[in-house]
Structure formats: structure tokens, C-alpha cells
Design a protein around this motif. Sequence first.
Motif, PDB file in Angstrom:
ATOM      1  N   ALA A  26     -63.599 -30.882-139.492  1.00  0.00           N
ATOM      2  CA  ALA A  26     -62.836 -29.845-138.795  1.00  0.00           C
ATOM      3  C   ALA A  26     -61.347 -29.977-139.079  1.00  0.00           C
ATOM      4  O   ALA A  26     -60.667 -28.994-139.386  1.00  0.00           O
ATOM      5  N   ALA A  27     -60.829 -31.213-138.986  1.00  0.00           N
ATOM      6  CA  ALA A  27     -59.405 -31.441-139.221  1.00  0.00           C
ATOM      7  C   ALA A  27     -59.040 -31.156-140.674  1.00  0.00           C
ATOM      8  O   ALA A  27     -58.039 -30.483-140.958  1.00  0.00           O
ATOM      9  N   GLU A  29     -60.566 -29.289-142.914  1.00  0.00           N
ATOM     10  CA  GLU A  29     -60.698 -27.889-143.308  1.00  0.00           C
ATOM     11  C   GLU A  29     -59.621 -27.015-142.675  1.00  0.00           C
ATOM     12  O   GLU A  29     -59.258 -25.987-143.254  1.00  0.00           O
ATOM     13  N   ARG A  30     -59.077 -27.404-141.534  1.00  0.00           N
ATOM     14  CA  ARG A  30     -57.932 -26.659-140.977  1.00  0.00           C
ATOM     15  C   ARG A  30     -56.727 -26.790-141.910  1.00  0.00           C
ATOM     16  O   ARG A  30     -56.060 -25.801-142.224  1.00  0.00           O
ATOM     17  N   ALA A  34     -55.496 -23.698-144.550  1.00  0.00           N
ATOM     18  CA  ALA A  34     -54.144 -23.135-144.509  1.00  0.00           C
ATOM     19  C   ALA A  34     -53.486 -23.212-145.888  1.00  0.00           C
ATOM     20  O   ALA A  34     -52.782 -22.286-146.309  1.00  0.00           O
ATOM     21  N   GLU A  80     -52.540 -33.787-143.071  1.00  0.00           N
ATOM     22  CA  GLU A  80     -53.796 -34.354-142.587  1.00  0.00           C
ATOM     23  C   GLU A  80     -53.549 -35.546-141.655  1.00  0.00           C
ATOM     24  O   GLU A  80     -54.304 -35.751-140.694  1.00  0.00           O
ATOM     25  N   GLU A  83     -52.946 -34.254-138.310  1.00  0.00           N
ATOM     26  CA  GLU A  83     -54.037 -33.451-137.752  1.00  0.00           C
ATOM     27  C   GLU A  83     -55.267 -34.323-137.523  1.00  0.00           C
ATOM     28  O   GLU A  83     -56.089 -34.511-138.411  1.00  0.00           O
TER      29      GLU A  83
END
Length: 219
Positions: A26-27, A29-30, A34, A80, A83
Motif C-alpha cells: 500500500a505504501a 504503490e502510493r 504518484a 518511501e 510513507e
Amino acid sequence: MSDHFFDDTFEAFLFDMDGTILNSIAAAERVWGAWFRKIGLDPEVYLPTIHGRKVSETIASLSLSHIDPEAEASAITKAEIAEVEGVVPIPGASLFLNSLPPHKWAVVTSAPLALARTRLEAAGLPTPAILVTAEDVQKGKPAPDCFNLAAERLAVNPVRCLAFEDAEAGIAAAVSAGCTVMVVTETRKHGFDGSHNQIANYQHVRPEILRGGLGLTRI
């Protein structure tokens, strides 16, 4: 009732990180989503390419003439590191890793050192004595260099190691190094159809500390 995965024992266990002992999808791919949108690429098409490889090599594989892979990799890595929401351990991984002798296992990841340490901490997992990261090898997965280096640092032969992996690049790297492979399928969207042994996660397996090395048992 318990049963052994293998008749053989191993001198060490080598673990990939993302998708293998922790879930950072999840982190990641966010951040990557972007970035792909920023450079005009469709995230749905390109997000499957990011897993299991060094960031700079993933970017270089896009062959974008106007992009500096090293500069962009640095920016993505910083994003990353910042995040960590949603970075969690693979079920059972913490107990499994904490059951291992410190000199008998290593983490072998394509992530840079700072990101690896950040994600291990965020997931509540122990930091291994031997942590091989992107900075330690010139050629990342699927080249075998990282697994060979981890085995060297543990003073064992990679042929006598069990490598836990989830991504195709990592599986190929471990096989090329001569390791036996255990595929962890917890985060794989389509499962695994290959010939290697597999587990969903670590909830129904435990390590055995044997006189001749390490074993793996179902519980």
C-alpha cells in the motif's frame, strides 16, 4: 500433528523483505503511483513492475531519455521512507524471525539501507545482524549477487541456504545462487504456480534448531 517440509537441513535462512516478511504494498504503490502519474505513465500498467528490484534498475528499464534514474530513485526512496502507513508484518513473521539464532539468518532486499531499516521498524520486526541491501551489490535481483553476499557474510554456502521470496526477480536470484526456495504467497495477487515449495505466511510453520542446522516444520 506436524510434518517436515524438507528431509534436508539448512545452514541459514535468507529472507527477502517486502512481500516476504512484511507487507509494504500500500505504501509503495502510493509513492510509485504518484511518480508514474507525474511523468505521464499509467500506474495500473506500471505498478506491477516495481516489486523485487532495485529502484534505479526499475526506472532504467523504462528507457525514458529525459529521466535520470539515479536522481529519480533518490527522490522515490526519500518519499518511501516518509510513507510507512500500512507497513505491517506478514502474519507470523515476527515470532518466526525471533525464534531464529541471530547468526543463522539474514535479510536480502532490493531496498536501500535507510528504507529497509525504516520498514522493518514500522512493521515491528527484528533487524538482522546481516542485512544486505541495494547499496551492497552492483547488480540487483534477478542477479544472484545479493544472496551470494548474504551467504558469504554468514560464512555458509548458498547451496545450503533456504531463501524465502515472493517476487519473480527474487526467486530467479535465489535459484541462480543455488539456494533452495520457499515462496511466500501472502501478497501475491495470483498465487504461485511454479515448482518451488510455498507457504501463505508464517502462521503454520516454525523453524527447528537442529544439530546439523535449521529445519522447517508445519504446525
